[in-house]
Design an enzyme around this catalytic site. Structure first.
Site, PDB file in Angstrom:
ATOM      1  N   ASP A  81      38.946 -25.348  49.108  1.00 56.53           N
ATOM      2  CA  ASP A  81      39.925 -26.300  48.572  1.00 56.53           C
ATOM      3  C   ASP A  81      40.675 -25.693  47.385  1.00 56.53           C
ATOM      4  O   ASP A  81      40.257 -24.680  46.811  1.00 56.53           O
ATOM      5  CB  ASP A  81      39.161 -27.570  48.142  1.00 56.53           C
ATOM      6  N   ASP A 127      45.287 -35.406  53.135  1.00 61.65           N
ATOM      7  CA  ASP A 127      44.256 -36.357  52.716  1.00 61.65           C
ATOM      8  C   ASP A 127      44.550 -37.749  53.253  1.00 61.65           C
ATOM      9  O   ASP A 127      43.738 -38.655  53.113  1.00 61.65           O
ATOM     10  CB  ASP A 127      44.190 -36.411  51.182  1.00 61.65           C
TER      11      ASP A 127
HETATM   12  C1  DGJ Z   1      40.678 -32.713  48.247  1.00 58.76           C
HETATM   13  C2  DGJ Z   1      40.451 -32.596  49.732  1.00 58.76           C
HETATM   14  O1  DGJ Z   1      41.651 -32.669  50.425  1.00 58.76           O
HETATM   15  C3  DGJ Z   1      39.476 -33.683  50.163  1.00 58.76           C
HETATM   16  O2  DGJ Z   1      39.309 -33.638  51.544  1.00 58.76           O
HETATM   17  C4  DGJ Z   1      38.179 -33.475  49.443  1.00 58.76           C
HETATM   18  O3  DGJ Z   1      37.603 -32.277  49.842  1.00 58.76           O
HETATM   19  C5  DGJ Z   1      38.404 -33.498  47.947  1.00 58.76           C
HETATM   20  N1  DGJ Z   1      39.422 -32.569  47.558  1.00 58.76           N
HETATM   21  C6  DGJ Z   1      37.117 -33.187  47.219  1.00 58.76           C
HETATM   22  O4  DGJ Z   1      37.293 -33.047  45.871  1.00 58.76           O
END
Ligand code: DGJ
Length: 690
Positions: free
Chosen positions: A445, A513
Site C-alpha cells: 500500500d 477503496d
Molecule cells: C488503504 C487501502 O486501499 C485499503 O484497502 C486498506 O488496505 C487500508 N489502506 C489500510 O490502511
C-alpha cells in the site's frame, strides 16, 4: 518487424495490423512519417519525399513533425528533452547510428558528448518507446526534462481526447471532450501515479465502441508524471509524456552516468474503443503482467471486516468462514504489526504485534494453509508513523525540508527511499518478514502523497522524485527474485498507483477503496479502457455499504459486479447468515468456472453503466460469459436485449443458465434477453458454442 530503407534513413516498424514510420533528413532532423494501418516500406519512402511546409519565420516547419523535439533551434513546441551543461542549455544533435534487432530499433545521436538514444520496440500492435540520455563528456549534465516519447497523430479534423480522471474512491472515470488549440496536461505531482489520472489518453475523431480509429498512449511510471496533448497552430496533434510533472530537473548526470526514461507505449486501432482496449489487454497479458497466464485466486481481505482491530483468533474465525465459501487466498490487512492499533502508530516497524500475534504470523498462516487457502499480508513499506521505533531511531530517514514542518497526512511521513540505508532497511525487514512465515501474497500500500520532498545534505535533492520510484522497483524486483512464489498487489489508498510500470512487477492491483457495487461499474468501465480484468481486484463487501454511502444491494448484485475482475470478498463474514454464506459459496464456485474466460478472454463492453442496463462480455475459445447489471428499470419498459460481440455468426450457442440454444447471427444482430428487472438486478449468462 523493422524494415529499413536502403539509404539507412527511413525506418518502418510493423505489428500484425499497424505500422509506424520515421525518417531522418539530410540535416539530421528526425521526422515522423506514419502511425496507423500497416503499410509497406515503399509507402514510407514515398511519405519521406513530401517536403516540409514553408512556414517561416513565425511558425516552425519542424513543429508537429519531429519524433522527439529537443530544446533549442527553430522549435516552438514543448521540448521533450531539455538539458543544461556548464556552457549552455539545449541540444543540437548529430545522427550517429541505427541498430535493429528483431522488433527493436535504436537510433543514437550525439551532441558534443551527450548521447541520446531513441528506442522503439513493437509488441504486437503496441509500440513501446523510451529514451536513454548518457553523459559521455561533460563535467555535469542537468536533465531538466527527458520525456519518453512524443507521438504525432495524422492530419484529421475534430480530434477528441479521452482520459481517465478521478480522486480517492472515484478513480478511473472516463471523460471524453473535443480537443481545442493549445495544450491539455494531465499528470501527477504527488510522487505516485495518483488517483486523479491514469497515465493514459486516447484520441479519436469519430470512433464508437466497436468501430473507427483510436490512438492510445500509456506511460509506465509510478511516480510523478506528465502527459501533454497539444493541438498546434496548424491543428496537428502531438502527445508528449514522461516522468516528472514540471521541468525543474530530474537528475544530474555525472560523467559516465545515464538516465533511461520509462516506457511510453502507444497503439493505433481501427476497432473503436473496444478494439483499442483489447489490444492493450493482450499486450499487458503477453508482455507486462508477470505470469499472466496463471489465473488469480479468489481472495478474502480483512480490511472492511475488522479494520485495525485485529487478533489472531478473530482472523482465524474469519478464515474458517472464508474457506467455507470457497476463498483461495486469505489476506490480513492493516493492523498486524508494531504498535499499529490505529493509523496513528506503527508504520515502519514490520514485525508482528506481540499482543496480537504472540507467536508471530506463522501460527495463523499455518491455520490458513490448513484450511486449504494461501496466506497474504498487508504492508506499506514506503511510510513511517512518527510514533514508531523506526522514526525514533532515524528521524532523518524521511523526506523533509530543513527547518520546516514535516507535513503529516494520515499521521504518516514518507521515507526517503532514494537513500541507500533506507533501501537496505526495507529489504531486510521485508525479506525477514517473508522468511518468517509461509506468506504467499503481499498487498503493498501507499497512503499519502509527497509534500515535503526535501533531502537535506544532498547536493541535488530533486533526484529523490525519480530515485524513489527506481528504489521501489528495485525493492520489488529483489523481493520477487528472492521469494518467487510470493505474489504482490499494488495498492495506494485504492487505485492511486496503477500504471504499466508497477504492473510489470505486481500480480494485480487494488482498483478502488470504493467497494459499492454500483459505483464500481463506472470505475471498472474506465479501468477496462486500458487494463485487463486479470489484474482488476474487486471485492464483495457488506450491505449496506459501510465505507461510503450506505447503499443496500443484494449479494447477487454485489457478486456479479465484482466478478468482472479478480473476485475477492471483503465483508464481515462472521456477521453473514447461513443463507448468505451458502449463496456466497455458490457465487464463488460459479466465478471459478468462468474465471479463465474473464481473466484471459477478450473483453467486450456491451453497454456502459449509464443508469440502466450495463454489461460486459468475455470470449475465450468456445466459451462466452456475459455479466449484466440493471441499475434501474423505468416506466415499465422492457429491458433491452444485449447484442453480443466476438461470436461466430454461423455457429450455435447454448446458454448454460436457460438451456436455450441461440444462433450466433441472432445473438450478434438481435441480441440476448437477460431477464433482468426492477432496480439493482444482475445476472451471469454463460454461453458455449456447440
Ligand atoms: C488503504 C487501502 O486501499 C485499503 O484497502 C486498506 O488496505 C487500508 N489502506 C489500510 O490502511
Amino acid at each position: 518487424m523493422v524494415d529499413i530503407a536502403e539509404n539507412g534513413r527511413t525506418w518502418l516498424l510493423s505489428g500484425p495490423a499497424s505500422s509506424y514510420a520515421l525518417h531522418l533528413t539530410e540535416a539530421d532532423e528526425l521526422l515522423h512519417l506514419h502511425w496507423g494501418p500497416r503499410i509497406a516500406l515503399a509507402d514510407a519512402e514515398a511519405l519521406a519525399l513530401s517536403p516540409l511546409p514553408a512556414y517561416w519565420p513565425f511558425e516552425s516547419p519542424l513543429d508537429g513533425r519531429e519524433e522527439y523535439p529537443v530544446e533549442g533551434g527553430p522549435r516552438f513546441v514543448r521540448p521533450a528533452l531539455s538539458v543544461r551543461t556548464e556552457e549552455r542549455r539545449g541540444t543540437e544533435w548529430r545522427f550517429v547510428s541505427h541498430q535493429s534487432e528483431g522488433d527493436e530499433l535504436r537510433l543514437t545521436f550525439d551532441d558534443d558528448g551527450l548521447a541520446v538514444t531513441l528506442h522503439y520496440r513493437m509488441r504486437g500492435d503496441v509500440l513501446e518507446r523510451w529514451v536513454t540520455v548518457a553523459n559521455g563528456g561533460h563535467a555535469r549534465v542537468e536533465l531538466l526534462r527527458a520525456d519518453a516519447a512524443t507521438w504525432t497523430l495524422p492530419d484529421r479534423e475534430g480530434w477528441r481526447l479521452s482520459q481517465l480522471h478521478g480522486r480517492w474512491a472515484a478513480e478511473s472515470l472516463l471523460a471524453t471532450a473535443p480537443l481545442t488549440y493549445g495544450e491539455k496536461i494531465i499528470g501527477s505531482r504527488r510522487g505516485h501515479t495518483g488517483h486523479q489520472h491514469l497515465p493514459w489518453v486516447a484520441l479519436d475523431t469519430d470512433a464508437t465502441e466497436e468501430r473507427g480509429e483510436v490512438y492510445g498512449c500509456a506511460l509506465g511510471w509510478s511516480g510523478s508524471w506528465r502527459i501533454a496533448v497539444a493541438q498546434l497552430p496548424d491543428a496537428r496533434v502531438q502527445i508528449t509524456g514522461g516522468a516528472g510533472y514540471d521541468d525543474s530537473g530530474l537528475l544530474l548526470l555525472q560523467p559516465g552516468e545515464s538516465y533511461t526514461t520509462p516506457v511510453f507505449a502507444g497503439l493505433w486501432s481501427d476497432g473503436g474503443f473496444g478494439g483499442a482496449s483489447r489490444t492493450w489487454h493482450a499486450y499487458q497479458r503477453a508482455y507486462v503482467i508477470p505470469d499472466a497466464d496463471r489465473d488469480r485466486p479468489v481472495l478474502f481481505n480483512s480490511w472492511e471486516a475488522t479494520n485495525f482491530d485485529i487478533s489472531e483468533e478473530q482472523q482465524a474465525a474469519l478464515a474458517r468462514r472464508a474457506a467455507d465459501i470457497g476463498v483461495e487466498l486469505f489476506v490480513v490487512d492493516d493492523g498486524w504489526f508494531g504498535a499499529r492499533t490505529s493509523d496513528r502508530a506503527g508504520l515502519g516497524d514490520w514485525t508482528p504485534n506481540p499482543d496480537r500475534f504472540p507467536h508471530g504470523l506463522k501460527p495463523l498462516a499455518d491455520q490458513v494453509h490448513g484450511l486449504g487457502m494461501q496466506f497474504g499480508i498487508w504492508v506499506e513499506p514506503e511510510m513511517v508513523n512518527p510514533d514508531s521505533d523506526l522514526y525514533r531511531a532515524h528521524p532523518d530517514w524521511v523526506q523533509y525540508q530543513p527547518g520546516r514542518k514535516r507535513t503529516e497526512l494520515r499521521n504518516q511521513l514518507v521515507l526517503n527511499l532514494a537513500r541507500e540505508d533506507v533501501q537496505e532497511y526495507l529489504w531486510e525487514q521485508l525479506d525477514t518478514l517473508l522468511s518468517s512465515a509461509p506468506i504467499d501474497y503481499v498487498k503493498w500500500d501507499f497512503n499519502r502523497c509527497f509534500t515535503d520532498a526535501g533531502w537535506p545534505g544532498e547536493p541535488y535533492p530533486q533526484r529523490l522524485w525519480v530515485d524513489h520510484v527506481r528504489a521501489l522497483y528495485a525493492l520489488l524486483d529483489r523481493l520477487r527474485a528472492a521469494h518467487p512464489s510470493v505474489a504482490f498487489e499494488s495498492c495506494s489508498g485504492g487505485g492511486g498507483r496503477i500504471d504499466l510500470g508497477v504492473m510489470s512487477r505486481t500480480d494485480q492491483v487494488w482498483t478502488s477503496d470504493n467497494t459499492d457495487p454500483l459505483d464500481r461499474l463506472a470505475i471498472q468501465h474506465g479501468f477496462s479502457q486500458i487494463h485487463p480484468a486479470r489484474v482488476m481486484a474487486a471485492w464483495v463487501t457488506d450491505s449496506p455499504n459501510t465505507q461510503l454511502n450506505g447503499r443496500e444491494s443484494s449479494l447477487r448484485f454485489r457478486f456479479v459486479s465484482s466478478m468482472a475482475g479478480v473476485l475477492g470478498v471483503g465483508g464481515d463474514l462472521t456477521e453473514w447468515t447461513g443463507e448468505e454464506l451458502a449463496e456466497a459459496h455458490r457465487w464463488v464456485e460459479l466465478y471459478k468456472e468462468i474465471r479463465p474466460v474473464v481473466q484471459r478472454g477478450d473483453q467486450y463492453r456491451l453497454r456502459p453503466p449509464a443508469g440502466g442496463l450495463s454489461a460486459v462480455q468475455y470470449v475465450l475459445g468456445d466459451e462466452t460469459v456475459v455479466l449484466a447489471c440493471l441499475q434501474a428499470q423505468h416506466y415499465g419498459e422492457p429491458v433491452p436485449a444485449l447484442r453480443l460481440r466476438g461470436l461466430d455468426p454461423t455457429a450455435s450457442y447454448e446458454c448454460r443458465e436457460t438451456g436455450e440454444v441461440h444462433r450466433g447471427a441472432v445473438l450478434l444482430h438481435h441480441g440476448l434477453r437477460t431477464g433482468l428487472k426492477g432496480d439493482l438486478d444482475a445476472t451471469v449468462l454463460r454461453l458455449c458454442r456447440i
